[in-house]
Write an enzyme that holds these catalytic residues in place. Structure first.
Site, mmCIF file in Angstrom:
data_model
loop_
_atom_site.group_PDB
_atom_site.id
_atom_site.type_symbol
_atom_site.label_atom_id
_atom_site.label_comp_id
_atom_site.label_asym_id
_atom_site.label_seq_id
_atom_site.Cartn_x
_atom_site.Cartn_y
_atom_site.Cartn_z
ATOM 1 N N ASN A 149 105.911 6.457 76.367
ATOM 2 C CA ASN A 149 106.506 7.716 76.810
ATOM 3 C C ASN A 149 107.326 7.490 78.073
ATOM 4 O O ASN A 149 107.104 6.518 78.789
ATOM 5 C CB ASN A 149 105.409 8.747 77.069
ATOM 6 N N HIS A 171 102.245 11.134 67.067
ATOM 7 C CA HIS A 171 101.421 11.811 66.067
ATOM 8 C C HIS A 171 101.328 13.323 66.303
ATOM 9 O O HIS A 171 100.476 13.999 65.742
ATOM 10 C CB HIS A 171 100.017 11.196 66.019
ATOM 11 N N HIS A 200 107.393 16.318 71.508
ATOM 12 C CA HIS A 200 106.443 17.176 72.216
ATOM 13 C C HIS A 200 106.938 18.616 72.351
ATOM 14 O O HIS A 200 106.313 19.417 73.051
ATOM 15 C CB HIS A 200 106.084 16.607 73.590
#
Length: 426
Positions: A149, A171, A200
């Site tokens: 990330n 995921h 996200h």
């Protein structure tokens, strides 16, 4: 399946390493393929390597497993390079969380959005671009599969500044699907979702019964309306106001929303819980690596990630549907910029990873996502060039930041505290 060479950088991670091994060892089609584990932490790497060899032997997968702390030894002629890396992840993340709070900036998590997300990008993007430079010399045709990330910003940097083919995996779509399944009282595997957005901040645009094709959104709206107020307050508030279920969870989507703290509070990441969990897991992994105890579900239960599914689909030229990949947009979402890194479903085959065309996002959702694309661009420029002005602009464009003075002070302190990990700003 023809034998392939797969390099895993960051294999010594307590969660990522064993999770990747699960999928590699359980995929019998990988027989005779080469798996090279890379990590700078020699002790952790030794533990994971011994565990991998034990798993490989007991499962009879037939992988050729080796390890090294030098990625230049691992990369030549690699077909796939899987990355999950971070420098002192929790230690530095905690500072990314504390410093903005000191100046009154209300960020929910501080990992992928807000000042913490910028700081994370400034540290991680140069590290991954250095790996890409090595790949361009040693394995220019390899596919980079990234788990580090902030996902969207890293993939944008790789796409814009290197020749390496790359995909980012997360995921979050499965977290969203599982939560919806729970609300509906159904099994996750019986529900089909199609989602699009940015990492996200993903939106389930279609939810159906996999067997009958029934649209499950009416049932979801009814179930959500009957749920107590304490469950998923931010996710549900966005669902009611924008019409679609966002994923993966309150804390992650909250990183991109100025008002998220009203629903989630400002508790942040539970660093103590994470440290305790890692210690417990390492204790177990060390024992297993010594040959003690049963491997249990390490040989039977997949990790839930799709990196090795993608590898198999490419090598065997399958037509494999993958629920979510992070790739440059190039028209997958019509009303987001082409250079945006978006999260969309994809078809994977010997021709590579082809993102599906998802049409236009609803106007309000597109506006939320496009704002993050603007932050993506500025954060990437700042990380690649060591550009303080671009970094400051990334903060001033970010909806989480509501004070110019706080942005200036936060950035200056973050750059100072992390200076040892930001050579491009020196």
């Amino acid at each position: 399946m023809r034998p392939s060479k797969i390099v895993i950088i960051g294999a010594g991670s307590v969660s990522f390493g064993p999770g990747s091994l699960r999928d590699a060892i359980q995929m019998k089609e990988l027989k005779d393929s080469e798996l090279v584990l890379v990590d700078l932490n020699e002790e952790n790497l030794d533990i994971v390597t011994r565990l991998a060899k034990r798993m490989n032997e007991e499962a009879g997968t037939g992988l050729k497993i080796s390890s090294t702390t030098n990625r230049e030894e691992a990369l030549p002629e690699a077909d796939f390079v899987i990355i999950s890396i971070a420098v002192k992840r929790d230690e530095l993340w905690k500072k990314d969380w504390e410093i903005p709070r000191k100046y009154g900036i209300r960020q929910v998590l501080g990992e992928n959005g807000g000042p913490g997300g910028l700081s994370h990008a400034l540290r991680n993007i140069p590290l991954i671009l250095d790996i890409c430079a090595d790949m361009e010399r040693l394995c220019p045709n390899a596919l980079l599969i990234n788990f580090s990330n902030p996902e969207s910003r890293i993939i944008m940097a790789v796409s814009k500044y290197t020749s390496i083919k790359a995909v980012g995996l997360c995921h979050g779509v499965y977290m969203g699907r599982d939560r919806v399944a729970e609300l509906l009282g159904r099994k996750s595997e019986d529900i089909d979702v199609k989602a699009a957005g940015v990492n996200h901040l993903l939106w389930l645009l279609d939810i159906r019964d996999k067997n009958t094709g029934e649209d499950l959104y009416p049932a979801l709206r009814k179930a959500e309306a009957e749920l107590g107020e304490s469950h998923d307050p931010l996710t549900r508030a966005m669902f009611r106001r924008f019409g679609y279920w966002p994923a993966p969870s309150d804390d992650h989507i909250g990183e991109y929303l100025s008002y998220a703290y009203e629903k989630t509070g400002l508790h942040g990441y539970d660093f103590k819980w994470a440290a305790d969990y890692r210690e417990q897991l390492w204790t177990r992994l060390k024992s297993l690596a010594r040959g003690e105890g049963d491997l249990g579900d390490l040989l039977t239960k997949p990790s839930g990630e799709v990196a090795f599914t993608i590898i198999r689909a490419i090598v065997e030229n399958r037509n494999e549907y993958v629920h979510a990949v992070n790739i440059p947009n190039n028209g997958c979402i019509e009303n987001l910029p082409r250079d945006a890194v978006v999260e969309v479903p994809a078809l994977v085959s010997g021709f590579g990873i082809q993102g599906l065309t998802m049409g236009r996002l609803p106007a309000g959702i597109a506006a939320l996502c496009e704002m993050q694309v603007s932050v993506q661009r500025l954060a990437v420029e700042a990380a690649v060039k060591g550009d303080r002005q671009a970094a400051l602009q990334a903060l001033l464009v970010d909806p989480v930041v509501d004070s110019m003075d706080a942005a200036e002070k936060t950035l200056d302190e973050l750059l100072s505290v992390h200076k040892d990990y930001l050579p491009r700003f020196s």
